[in-house]
Design an enzyme around this catalytic site. Structure first.
Site, mmCIF file in Angstrom:
data_model
loop_
_atom_site.group_PDB
_atom_site.id
_atom_site.type_symbol
_atom_site.label_atom_id
_atom_site.label_comp_id
_atom_site.label_asym_id
_atom_site.label_seq_id
_atom_site.Cartn_x
_atom_site.Cartn_y
_atom_site.Cartn_z
ATOM 1 N N CYS A 198 21.743 29.018 24.351
ATOM 2 C CA CYS A 198 23.103 28.690 24.771
ATOM 3 C C CYS A 198 23.270 27.172 24.699
ATOM 4 C CB CYS A 198 23.316 29.186 26.204
ATOM 5 S SG CYS A 198 24.653 28.322 27.056
ATOM 6 N N ASN B 4 19.761 23.008 13.074
ATOM 7 C CA ASN B 4 19.862 23.703 11.794
ATOM 8 C C ASN B 4 21.019 24.694 11.869
ATOM 9 O OD1 ASN B 4 18.184 24.249 9.150
ATOM 10 N ND2 ASN B 4 18.811 26.243 9.886
ATOM 11 N N GLU B 5 22.022 24.492 11.042
ATOM 12 C CA GLU B 5 23.152 25.426 10.941
ATOM 13 C C GLU B 5 23.702 25.842 12.313
ATOM 14 O OE1 GLU B 5 21.843 28.649 8.412
ATOM 15 O OE2 GLU B 5 22.284 27.489 6.619
ATOM 16 N N CYS C 273 28.673 31.584 22.507
ATOM 17 C CA CYS C 273 27.944 32.128 23.648
ATOM 18 C C CYS C 273 28.960 32.476 24.741
ATOM 19 C CB CYS C 273 26.943 31.096 24.154
ATOM 20 S SG CYS C 273 26.050 31.630 25.620
ATOM 21 N N CYS D 129 27.893 33.286 28.117
ATOM 22 C CA CYS D 129 27.113 33.421 29.348
ATOM 23 C C CYS D 129 27.841 32.787 30.537
ATOM 24 C CB CYS D 129 25.732 32.785 29.163
ATOM 25 S SG CYS D 129 25.761 30.992 29.198
ATOM 26 N N CYS E 71 28.391 29.066 30.245
ATOM 27 C CA CYS E 71 29.521 28.728 29.367
ATOM 28 C C CYS E 71 30.839 28.999 30.089
ATOM 29 C CB CYS E 71 29.450 29.519 28.064
ATOM 30 S SG CYS E 71 28.172 28.881 26.959
ATOM 31 N N GLU F 256 20.031 22.577 1.372
ATOM 32 C CA GLU F 256 19.308 23.773 0.953
ATOM 33 C C GLU F 256 20.015 24.326 -0.285
ATOM 34 O OE1 GLU F 256 18.737 26.552 4.183
ATOM 35 O OE2 GLU F 256 18.158 24.967 5.576
ATOM 36 N N TRP G 47 15.525 38.721 3.145
ATOM 37 C CA TRP G 47 14.795 38.930 4.400
ATOM 38 C C TRP G 47 14.220 40.346 4.301
ATOM 39 C CZ3 TRP G 47 17.022 36.503 9.513
ATOM 40 C CH2 TRP G 47 17.273 35.145 9.309
HETATM 41 C C1 GAL Z 1 19.539 29.036 5.789
HETATM 42 C C2 GAL Z 1 18.644 28.390 6.831
HETATM 43 C C3 GAL Z 1 17.209 28.315 6.372
HETATM 44 C C4 GAL Z 1 16.786 29.633 5.804
HETATM 45 C C5 GAL Z 1 17.712 30.036 4.678
HETATM 46 C C6 GAL Z 1 17.334 31.350 4.035
HETATM 47 O O1 GAL Z 1 20.682 29.533 6.350
HETATM 48 O O2 GAL Z 1 19.084 27.113 7.170
HETATM 49 O O3 GAL Z 1 16.367 27.962 7.441
HETATM 50 O O4 GAL Z 1 16.820 30.568 6.817
HETATM 51 O O5 GAL Z 1 19.006 30.145 5.179
HETATM 52 O O6 GAL Z 1 17.521 32.440 4.873
#
Ligand code: GAL
Length: 669
Positions: A108, A142-143, A148, A150, A153, A305, A313
């Site tokens: 959170c 990261n992203e 949230c 809770c 919040c 990225e 996944w």
């Molecule tokens: C992005 C993330 C990375 C990795 C990638 C692939 O969204 O920042 O850490 O997870 O996707 O799933």
């Protein structure tokens, strides 16, 4: 300097391998590596006990190979001990259920204890790396994202509202809380808009409350990030700070606000993923994301990225075809990237992302993908310096509005309406004609543009309305689409005919409207010759039924009780024109309107190219670099206005160019 590199996780691999990795990176032409954004458990194995030795050794090896480093603050994925220490810091979903330990982004952003841990780890990293010769900058978290709901919040939301409205009377009036007797008599009574509290599902909360909650949640992430930024700026004044955002489609945060604190934005560009299991890749989708990311600060950006292999996944996406990785990376550059950092170096053998492929295979082999990117590295070593810092120049802007976007999440108006898809339907029409487009906020300087598109500007402030009116008055052309000017900033429907504050400039009033069922559409009949040559665009999703004043009728409906009434109008206003499209239409409507709008606004395209070939221009002063990108698997013929020079080979290129499948050319005059 053009930055070319990779996201690397030395903590995933035996230390004996690091030297080989660094050598292969250097041989690929890389100069930059992002590290550590998920390494919290190695950096701080237990509360307040830090271990930077391993990371120092990894950085030393990389640095010896000429690589510089961007460090991520590791707060997107807390180690178990952090969450054990603060069991109430788990993010609560809209359903009211907390997420469990196991994934990432499970915290959170309001939780005081979590925020403290975030400051502690950021402070320790910042102090340790402030003067490190290899470190050039930081990525926060990261992203960011995910709302949230809770109790922390909820309490913070109540304070946020108190600050915003000062009195409960003002809040009750703004939200129209009298409806269903929701008149609040204490701040502590105000709920977070949980789905469980809403008997008819999402969106049956008071729209004023819900919009404020979405703004509040966005502010919480901005504030969370700001705490890290304060530390980093204080300790590491020589370093830049960025964050990796998620492109045009991500709609839970106000990216303009999140970007305001950063030196520049970065984003994560995945073209073919497991989530959309399909082989085809539409270049205009990535192009729109690039335009949105460039627009956040109206400056060049990084791709932190860039796809390096099949995404996956649970499911493995279709493999990138030979040439695709470099093509997608070049497309990023063509639209304003000053850095390409591939995700990831070597494919992980363990963890949730075992099938998210890096440049290297699971067993560390360099294969086809590595070789392709190595060739790109060799080219960039020659031309990168000419490209870095050069700018994209646009005369067309699309207005992106997060208030409207959030408000559509609360009330979609029509189940087939999606704000991002609508933006893309419009954007692709310009993209197909190789017309550069900026995506801007309502407070941007519109006078830089000749044509402004204001798609579904649902929540419209008086200031933005006035600025649009002034833009048209001064000679600009604006395209306005349905559901514009419907709400004021409290998410209350305006007390005037639609399109509300833009009715005067558009020269139309909406008498009533028809929200169309899925699959229902009707052809439009065009009055003006030359606009709709042979095409037959249809009205769909929504039809405003208009009363026109002086506005000229461009097209009419052909069916239903409003057959024969105007569907598209153009109004002269001051020295400019306001075009009102009273129906959403599909992409073909905008494909057809684009050339007419461009002509009306006096915007010229760069080059006409065959389908699947994109042409973008970056400017270094008066010198233009043209990027020709063949997104198809076939040869394509392009005719340039004159012979040009290939900046990579230095060779002259004939005006009649043949592009090989997925070939990219960078040309100058
Ligand atoms: C992005 C993330 C990375 C990795 C990638 C692939 O969204 O920042 O850490 O997870 O996707 O799933």
């Amino acid at each position: 300097m053009f930055r070319f590199g990779v996201d690397y996780y030395p903590e995933h691999w035996p230390e004996e391998r690091w030297e080989t990795d660094a050598r292969l990176m250097q041989e690929a032409g890389f100069n930059t590596v992002r590290l550590a954004e998920f390494a919290w458990s190695r950096l701080e194995p237990s509360p307040g006990r830090f271990d930077f030795d391993w990371l120092d050794r990894a950085i030393a090896i990389l640095h010896a190979r000429g690589l510089q480093v961007v460090l991520g603050t590791p707060t997107a994925s807390p180690p178990p001990w952090v969450m054990a220490m603060h069991p109430d810091a788990f993010r609560v979903m809209e359903s009211g259920l907390p997420v469990s330990y196991g994934n990432r982004r499970n915290y959170c952003p309001t939780h005081a204890g979590y925020r403290e841990r975030s400051r502690i780890v950021t402070q320790a990293m910042a102090e340790h790396y402030a003067d490190h010769p290899a470190v050039i900058g930081w990525q926060t978290d990261n992203e960011f994202g995910d709302r949230c709901y809770c109790r922390h919040c909820q309490a913070a939301f109540q304070s946020w509202l108190q600050h915003k409205y000062s009195s409960l009377d003002a809040l009750n009036a703004a939200w129209g809380a009298i409806f269903w007797s929701h008149v609040y008599t204490a701040w502590s009574q105000i709920p977070a808009p949980l789905a469980t509290a809403a008997p008819f599902g999402d969106g049956s909360h008071n729209p004023g409350l819900a919009l404020d909650y979405y703004r509040f949640m966005s502010d919480q992430y901005v504030a969370f990030q700001h705490e890290q930024i304060e530390i980093l700026r204080r300790e590491c004044p020589a370093h830049f700070i960025t964050h990796n955002l998620m492109g045009a489609g991500y709609d839970r945060l106000d990216y303009f606000d999140l970007a305001a604190d950063l030196d520049f934005v970065s984003w994560d560009n995945y073209r073919r993923m497991q989530w959309t299991f399909r082989p085809e890749v539409n270049p205009s989708e990535a192009a729109l994301s690039h335009a949105v990311m460039r627009g956040l600060k109206q400056k060049n950006f990084w791709v932190m990225e860039q796809q390096a292999g099949s995404g996956g996944w649970q499911i493995v996406s279709v493999a990138p075809r030979p040439g695709e990785l470099q093509l997608w990376a070049h497309q990023s550059i063509a639209h304003g990237a000053d850095a390409i950092i591939f995700f990831r170096w070597r494919t992980a053998r363990f963890g949730a992302e075992q099938y998210w492929h890096g440049l290297l295979e699971h067993d560390g082999r360099t294969g086809r993908r590595y070789q392709e990117i190595k060739r790109m590295g060799a080219e960039l070593a020659r031309v990168g310096a000419q490209i870095a810092g050069s700018e994209v120049r646009a005369e067309v802007a699309i207005l992106l509005d997060y208030d409207s976007r959030f408000a559509f999440q609360i009330q979609a108006n029509n189940p087939a309406f999606h704000y991002t898809a609508h933006l893309h339907d419009i954007y692709q029409a310009f993209h197909a004609r190789n017309v550069a487009v900026d995506v801007v906020a309502g407070d941007a300087d519109f006078s830089r543009y000749k044509l402004l598109v204001a798609p579904a500007l649902y929540v419209l402030s008086e200031t933005t309305a006035r600025r649009i009116e002034q833009f048209v008055e001064a000679g600009g052309v604006v395209l306005v689409t349905p559901r514009t000017g419907v709400k004021d900033e409290t998410n209350t429907v305006v007390n005037m005919p639609l399109p509300g504050l833009l009715a005067r400039v558009c020269g139309v009033e909406v008498e009533e409207y028809d929200s169309l069922p899925e699959g229902v559409s009707q052809p439009l009949a065009f009055e003006q010759p030359g606009i709709c040559d042979g095409a037959s665009p249809h009205a769909r999703i929504w039809c405003d039924i208009l009363r026109t004043g002086d506005a000229q009728v461009i097209a009419r409906y052909t069916q239903e009780y409003y057959a024969g009434t105007p569907a598209i109008t153009a109004n002269r206003y001051g020295a400019g024109h306001a075009v009102y499209a009273a129906t959403f239409g599909d992409a073909s409507l905008y494909t057809m309107l684009a050339p007419w709008l461009l002509k009306l606004a006096g915007v010229e395209g760069t080059l006409t190219t065959p389908v699947g070939v994109e042409c973008c221009v970056r400017w270094q002063g008066e010198r233009a670099i043209w990027f020709l990108l063949n997104h198809t698997a076939e040869e394509r013929h392009v005719t340039l206005p004159a012979p040009m020079v290939d900046i990579v080979s230095g060779q002259q290129v004939d005006a009649a160019v043949i592009l090989r499948p997925r070939q990219v050319l960078m040309l100058t005059t």
